[in-house]
Design an enzyme around this catalytic site. Structure first.
Site, PDB file in Angstrom:
ATOM      1  N   CYS A 128      16.692 -23.612  25.450  1.00 35.55           N
ATOM      2  CA  CYS A 128      17.400 -23.231  26.680  1.00 35.55           C
ATOM      3  C   CYS A 128      17.981 -24.428  27.426  1.00 35.55           C
ATOM      4  CB  CYS A 128      16.475 -22.434  27.596  1.00 35.55           C
ATOM      5  SG  CYS A 128      14.771 -22.989  27.582  1.00 35.55           S
ATOM      6  N   HIS A 241      16.845 -22.890  34.873  1.00 34.84           N
ATOM      7  CA  HIS A 241      16.627 -24.318  34.624  1.00 34.84           C
ATOM      8  C   HIS A 241      17.753 -25.095  35.328  1.00 34.84           C
ATOM      9  CE1 HIS A 241      13.635 -23.197  31.852  1.00 34.84           C
ATOM     10  NE2 HIS A 241      14.166 -23.587  30.705  1.00 34.84           N
TER      11      HIS A 241
HETATM   12  N1  LIG Z   1      11.701 -18.190  27.731  1.00 37.45           N
HETATM   13  C1  LIG Z   1      12.814 -18.909  27.575  1.00 37.45           C
HETATM   14  O1  LIG Z   1      13.452 -19.334  28.549  1.00 37.45           O
HETATM   15  C2  LIG Z   1      13.319 -19.208  26.185  1.00 37.45           C
HETATM   16  C3  LIG Z   1      14.587 -19.784  26.036  1.00 37.45           C
HETATM   17  C4  LIG Z   1      15.061 -20.087  24.745  1.00 37.45           C
HETATM   18  C5  LIG Z   1      14.267 -19.814  23.650  1.00 37.45           C
HETATM   19  N2  LIG Z   1      13.028 -19.258  23.841  1.00 37.45           N
HETATM   20  C6  LIG Z   1      12.207 -19.004  22.655  1.00 37.45           C
HETATM   21  O2  LIG Z   1      12.113 -17.593  22.475  1.00 37.45           O
HETATM   22  C7  LIG Z   1      10.857 -17.267  21.898  1.00 37.45           C
HETATM   23  C8  LIG Z   1      10.164 -16.194  22.748  1.00 37.45           C
HETATM   24  O3  LIG Z   1      10.007 -16.691  24.058  1.00 37.45           O
HETATM   25  P1  LIG Z   1       9.532 -15.772  25.280  1.00 37.45           P
HETATM   26  O4  LIG Z   1       9.702 -16.628  26.467  1.00 37.45           O
HETATM   27  O5  LIG Z   1      10.180 -14.444  25.244  1.00 37.45           O
HETATM   28  O6  LIG Z   1       7.957 -15.629  24.974  1.00 37.45           O
HETATM   29  P2  LIG Z   1       6.931 -14.457  25.394  1.00 37.45           P
HETATM   30  O7  LIG Z   1       7.282 -13.891  26.714  1.00 37.45           O
HETATM   31  O8  LIG Z   1       5.603 -15.071  25.222  1.00 37.45           O
HETATM   32  O9  LIG Z   1       7.168 -13.329  24.273  1.00 37.45           O
HETATM   33  C9  LIG Z   1       6.779 -13.533  22.929  1.00 37.45           C
HETATM   34  C10 LIG Z   1       7.138 -12.318  22.107  1.00 37.45           C
HETATM   35  O10 LIG Z   1       6.757 -12.590  20.757  1.00 37.45           O
HETATM   36  C11 LIG Z   1       5.898 -11.549  20.306  1.00 37.45           C
HETATM   37  N3  LIG Z   1       4.862 -12.063  19.403  1.00 37.45           N
HETATM   38  C12 LIG Z   1       3.970 -13.044  19.630  1.00 37.45           C
HETATM   39  N4  LIG Z   1       3.151 -13.198  18.554  1.00 37.45           N
HETATM   40  C13 LIG Z   1       3.535 -12.273  17.640  1.00 37.45           C
HETATM   41  C14 LIG Z   1       3.094 -11.917  16.345  1.00 37.45           C
HETATM   42  N5  LIG Z   1       2.078 -12.544  15.752  1.00 37.45           N
HETATM   43  N6  LIG Z   1       3.734 -10.911  15.694  1.00 37.45           N
HETATM   44  C15 LIG Z   1       4.761 -10.254  16.278  1.00 37.45           C
HETATM   45  N7  LIG Z   1       5.246 -10.526  17.511  1.00 37.45           N
HETATM   46  C16 LIG Z   1       4.640 -11.542  18.189  1.00 37.45           C
HETATM   47  C17 LIG Z   1       5.230 -11.016  21.560  1.00 37.45           C
HETATM   48  O11 LIG Z   1       4.750  -9.712  21.296  1.00 37.45           O
HETATM   49  P3  LIG Z   1       3.393  -9.159  21.999  1.00 37.45           P
HETATM   50  O12 LIG Z   1       3.803  -8.722  23.377  1.00 37.45           O
HETATM   51  O13 LIG Z   1       3.008  -8.028  21.108  1.00 37.45           O
HETATM   52  O14 LIG Z   1       2.428 -10.287  22.011  1.00 37.45           O
HETATM   53  C18 LIG Z   1       6.404 -11.050  22.534  1.00 37.45           C
HETATM   54  O15 LIG Z   1       7.225  -9.928  22.334  1.00 37.45           O
HETATM   55  C19 LIG Z   1      10.079 -18.587  21.777  1.00 37.45           C
HETATM   56  O16 LIG Z   1      10.247 -19.114  20.491  1.00 37.45           O
HETATM   57  C20 LIG Z   1      10.768 -19.473  22.787  1.00 37.45           C
HETATM   58  O17 LIG Z   1      10.657 -20.839  22.489  1.00 37.45           O
HETATM   59  C21 LIG Z   1      12.552 -18.940  25.066  1.00 37.45           C
END
Ligand SMILES: NC(=O)c1ccc[n+]([C@@H]2O[C@H](COP(=O)([O-])OP(=O)(O)OC[C@H]3O[C@@H](n4cnc5c(N)ncnc54)[C@H](OP(=O)(O)O)[C@@H]3O)[C@@H](O)[C@H]2O)c1
Length: 337
Positions: A128, A241
């Site tokens: 991001c 951010h």
């Molecule tokens: N947040 C940001 O600003 C941002 C920006 C750019 C990129 N990203 C990237 O996007 C990704 C997700 O970020 P997020 O912020 O959305 O995180 P998050 O809120 O923690 O969500 C994680 C998601 O992944 C799923 N997950 C986790 N472990 C899993 C497993 N073993 N099998 C299947 N599904 C699983 C979770 O499902 P459950 O609910 O079932 O656990 C949830 O839907 C990360 O790689 C992060 O680095 C995030």
């Protein structure tokens, strides 16, 4: 058109915004599957007029799926992306796992849309803090060639997902109540604090988040000679951010020229009137898709430098919006093929 699409990580901070965007932008599909971990199986999620049950992420879940948009932790993406590709789907992935793989394009549609054509099933969306910075750097690079960037970030807690925002809320409550509280997601209490570490220690005193900004910027702008010196800081802001950026270009630019370049660039909104106290701030950018730029000024410490302030909603352009824009590019390219 993709008939069946799957959203992996549908219950996460980014996944929830992807769902909103699919509806708002009227992304074309016939069937949508929502996938997540065992924890979420059976959870019902409203998507437009439909209610869809979350299914388990497993190899058979990709049968008949044409397109996957994924936002899961890196180690999850490392495993499932190949399942999806083997089933014949194209994967647009938000995690860091595939970004620097030479066979995987790393795409910001306003900056390097042509890269999307050279995929072997997986397309990565950048970190991001990198995405908003390269959107801002791209018009300067095109006009005057970016040589060096010094950037300090002020990153929202939602960058660490749903758990990050929960921890900020909890930390504020407990701090105001005078209670000590051991942090979980962050290394230190986040309320009323700034934490100058995002990610793990990587190299030469820089963190993994900082090194992502170095390598991903070079890959997206297609120039390995660009020097980037980042400092990434977690701040007690939920969404948005912010970045203080000093950019040196081969050809000197005036602040006015830089402002005009920003104004003419796709995906950038300029908010810049110091006398009127107008500049981008996270509260104003929350829920918006653009990258906001302000405080544009000449570097008074040396030649060839432009300093500016850049803010964007990390869950939108930093993640969900960028992924949807990549998917839209795929749809457009397929229609024109
Ligand atoms: N947040 C940001 O600003 C941002 C920006 C750019 C990129 N990203 C990237 O996007 C990704 C997700 O970020 P997020 O912020 O959305 O995180 P998050 O809120 O923690 O969500 C994680 C998601 O992944 C799923 N997950 C986790 N472990 C899993 C497993 N073993 N099998 C299947 N599904 C699983 C979770 O499902 P459950 O609910 O079932 O656990 C949830 O839907 C990360 O790689 C992060 O680095 C995030």
């Amino acid at each position: 058109m993709y008939e069946t699409i799957a959203l992996v990580g549908a219950t996460g901070a980014v996944g929830r915004i992807v769902l909103d965007q699919l509806v708002q932008r009227q992304f074309p599909y016939k069937r949508l599957k929502l996938l997540a971990s065992q924890r979420s199986v059976g959870t019902e999620i409203r998507v437009g007029d439909e209610t869809i049950k979350v299914e388990l992420l497993e190899p058979s879940a990709f049968k008949g799926v044409d397109l996957v948009i994924a936002s899961t932790p890196d180690e999850v993406s490392a495993e499932f992306a190949q399942w999806a590709v083997d089933a014949g789907a194209v994967v647009v992935d938000e995690s860091a796992y595939w970004r620097m793989d030479p066979s995987v394009p790393l795409v910001v549609p306003e900056v390097n849309p042509e890269a999307v054509k050279h995929h072997s099933g997986i397309i990565a969306s950048p970190n991001c803090s990198t995405t908003q910075m390269v959107v801002a750097l791209a018009p300067l690079h095109k006009a005057a060639v970016v040589k060096r960037v010094v950037v300090s970030t002020y990153q929202a807690t939602s960058g660490a997902g749903i758990a990050g925002n929960e921890e900020l809320r909890d930390s504020v409550r407990r701090s105001l109540a005078g209670q000590t509280h051991p942090p979980k997601t962050f290394a230190h209490p986040i309320a009323f604090n700034l934490i100058p570490q995002i990610g793990s220690e990587k190299q030469d005193g820089y963190t993994s988040e900082e090194m992502k900004m170095v390598y991903e910027t070079r890959k997206i702008l297609g120039d390995d000679s660009i020097q980037v010196c980042p400092t990434c800081v977690r701040v007690p802001v939920m969404i948005g951010h912010s970045e203080s950026i000093l950019v040196e270009t081969e050809r000197p630019l005036t602040a006015m020229e830089a402002t005009e370049l920003f104004r003419g660039a796709e995906g950038i909104t300029v908010v810049d009137d110091l006398a009127a106290k107008q500049y981008p701030m996270p509260r104003d950018c929350d829920g918006k898709d653009d990258v906001f730029v302000g405080r544009i000024r000449h570097d008074i410490s040396g030649p060839n430098g432009i300093a500016f302030w850049c803010v964007s909603d990390n869950l939108r352009k930093g993640a969900a919006t960028n992924a949807i824009q990549i998917a839209e590019l795929l749809v457009r390219n397929a229609a024109n093929a």
